[in-house]
Design a protein around this motif. Structure first.
Motif: not given
Length: 530
Positions: A406, A408, A451
């Motif tokens: 993940n 960001i 994200n």
């Protein structure tokens, strides 16, 4: 001119001959305590500002720079004033005023962050600068009192400088290893302020035979304690690394959101581990479901624990899965158990350790899946993003294993692009999942940011199956790889242990729509976040 062994004659020098003296122990205690207090304020200020500015390199640099400015300013002004005014008249006020400011700091900063955010940096600078300068002035003031002969100048100055340095070391170690793990930030600063006020009263009484400011200072302390208890922006729990809150979801009885430093990190349903709320979590689950046969147990390693959403999902949907979680913050693990109501699940082992160090534990070719989901507020642990770290991931993965991470970012997505370029440097295959505008598939809309999820492996993976799984969960996300991904990356740099400017590449403060993990704070403890 006085004899060689004495100080030169001056009005101040003559007046000090009849004033009360200061023994070497008293001098050492004052310098040691003041120096330690400066470092306590500096380190705790970082924690106090993290929910509003993020625990980034820029925030740390700002606070350290202000603290060093305060030390330099206080040392310079303290030395000049000590040559013009009796230092014994100034020691008690310096300690008392600094103590009052320190005690009021939590309430002031949290109130400003709530009601006057544009002024936060200015007010934060003053709350560090004022006590830091006053406390740093203690050393030259005490040195002036102790210097009664030029013959001992080197000894006195060297001794007090050494004592001050030791005090700074003790303040740093005590705060980092003891105080922050056991006390709330507001409690540390209020307690330090109280100690400084008490020291002011004792110094005034011992050195000058009076302590007339005691009632006023006691009133300030009482006001500081009351204001800190009523100020907005407090935490449910303060861990070693985070200001943590748990936000209930009124739409689901077991639904809870874990908020760390104002950022939504995890959503869990204590009663239903298969319920996935955040879009990026659905994307990670979609990749896993598409890559491995349904129900097949996996061997997985998770970098970052949060609310243990994905380990619990794997345990529920793939019985027999063995997940090891590297979570650096033991406080988060306690919150999972005590505040989120998570029961121990078979096959999930949580280790309190740094993710980079945890990657060294698995045997070569032993893992089916590695999930990267480690954040510190809006900051990314840079040492998990580099070629060297990813080579450790690649070593631990089986030949057909997957690394899913993940990411960001906002604005131009400079960090996300750099990380994808780094993944392609290490792995044979890489792809990106996200909103079409964020991953360069549409040019009609500006990138929103938030994200995105990257996938990497040495074995080809079926992006068509991944897209089908994303669509089944109604994420609206798309996938990109190959030439389209190359075009999106542009000239993005490859990150290494020697060069990884992650905090500079990351753009967490861009004015963007809120997604699952963003720097915008949750403003209500009971309202679900859209």
């Amino acid at each position: 001119m006085s004899p060689v062994t004495g100080l030169s004659s001056s009005p101040v020098a003559e007046s000090t001959r009849s004033r009360p003296g200061m023994g070497p122990r008293t001098a050492a205690v004052l310098v040691f305590g003041a120096s330690a207090a400066v470092l306590v304020v500096e380190i705790v200020a970082l924690r106090l500002l993290a929910p509003y500015l993020g625990l980034t390199l820029e925030t740390s640099t700002l606070v350290i720079g202000i603290a060093l400015t305060a030390i330099a300013l206080g040392s310079w002004l303290g030395g000049r004033i000590a040559d013009q005014v009796d230092p014994l008249r100034l020691l008690a006020p310096a300690l008392g005023v600094s103590g009052a400011v320190v005690a009021l700091t939590p309430a002031v900063l949290r109130s400003v962050a709530e009601w006057a955010r544009p002024l936060l940096i200015l007010v934060a600078a003053l709350t560090i600068l004022v006590p830091g300068a006053l406390l740093s002035a203690v050393t030259p003031l005490v040195t002036k009192v102790r210097l009664t002969s030029l013959a001992e100048t080197g000894t006195v100055v060297g001794r007090l400088s050494g004592v001050g340095t030791v005090g700074s070391i003790v303040g740093t170690v005590l705060t980092g290893f003891v105080l922050l793990s056991r006390l709330p930030v507001s409690g540390i600063l209020f307690g330090l302020g109280a100690l400084l006020v008490v020291a002011s009263v004792l110094a005034g009484w011992r050195l000058r035979g009076r302590s007339g400011a005691a009632p006023a200072l006691a009133l300030v302390l009482a006001a500081g304690g009351l204001a800190a208890s009523m100020a907005p922006g407090g935490c449910d729990v303060e861990t070693r690394y985070h200001c943590a809150e748990v936000v209930a979801d009124p739409a689901r009885e077991g639904g809870r959101t874990l908020v760390l430093d104002g950022v939504r990190h995890s959503y869990v349903d204590a009663d239903d581990p298969t319920h996935l709320e955040f879009t990026y979590v659905k994307a990670v689950a979609s990749v896993t479901d598409a890559a491995f046969p349904e129900g097949r147990p996996l061997t997985a390693h998770h970098l970052g624990g949060g609310g243990l959403t994905l380990p619990r999902y794997l345990a529920a949907t793939r019985p027999g899965t063995r997940s090891v979680v590297s979570e650096i913050d033991a406080g988060v693990v306690r919150i999972d158990r005590e505040r989120l109501g998570l029961r121990p699940d078979p096959g999930i082992e949580v280790r309190t350790e740094d993710g980079r160090l945890g990657l060294k534990r698995p045997a070569t070719d032993s893992l089916d899946l590695v999930v990267g989901d480690a954040f510190g507020g809006v900051s990314v642990p840079w040492h998990l993003t580099t070629v060297e770290a990813l080579r450790e991931v690649r070593r631990a993965l089986a030949p057909d294993g997957l690394y899913v991470v993940n990411l960001i970012d906002h604005g131009e997505q400079a960090f996300a692009k750099a990380e994808l370029a780094t993944l392609r440097e290490v792995f044979a295959h890489a792809a990106l999942l996200g909103e079409p505008a964020d991953i360069g598939l549409t040019h009609t809309d500006a990138p929103v940011g938030g994200n995105v999820v990257a996938v990497a492996s040495d074995h080809p993976f079926d992006l068509t199956a991944v897209q089908k799984a994303l669509d089944a969960r109604s994420t609206g996300w798309k996938t990109v790889t190959g030439d389209a991904l190359t075009t999106w990356l542009g000239a993005a740099p490859v990150l290494t242990d020697a060069y990884a400017p992650v905090d500079q590449l990351l753009q967490p403060y861009a004015a963007q729509r809120r997604q699952d993990t963003t720097p915008e704070p949750v403003t209500s403890p009971t309202r679900p976040t859209p």
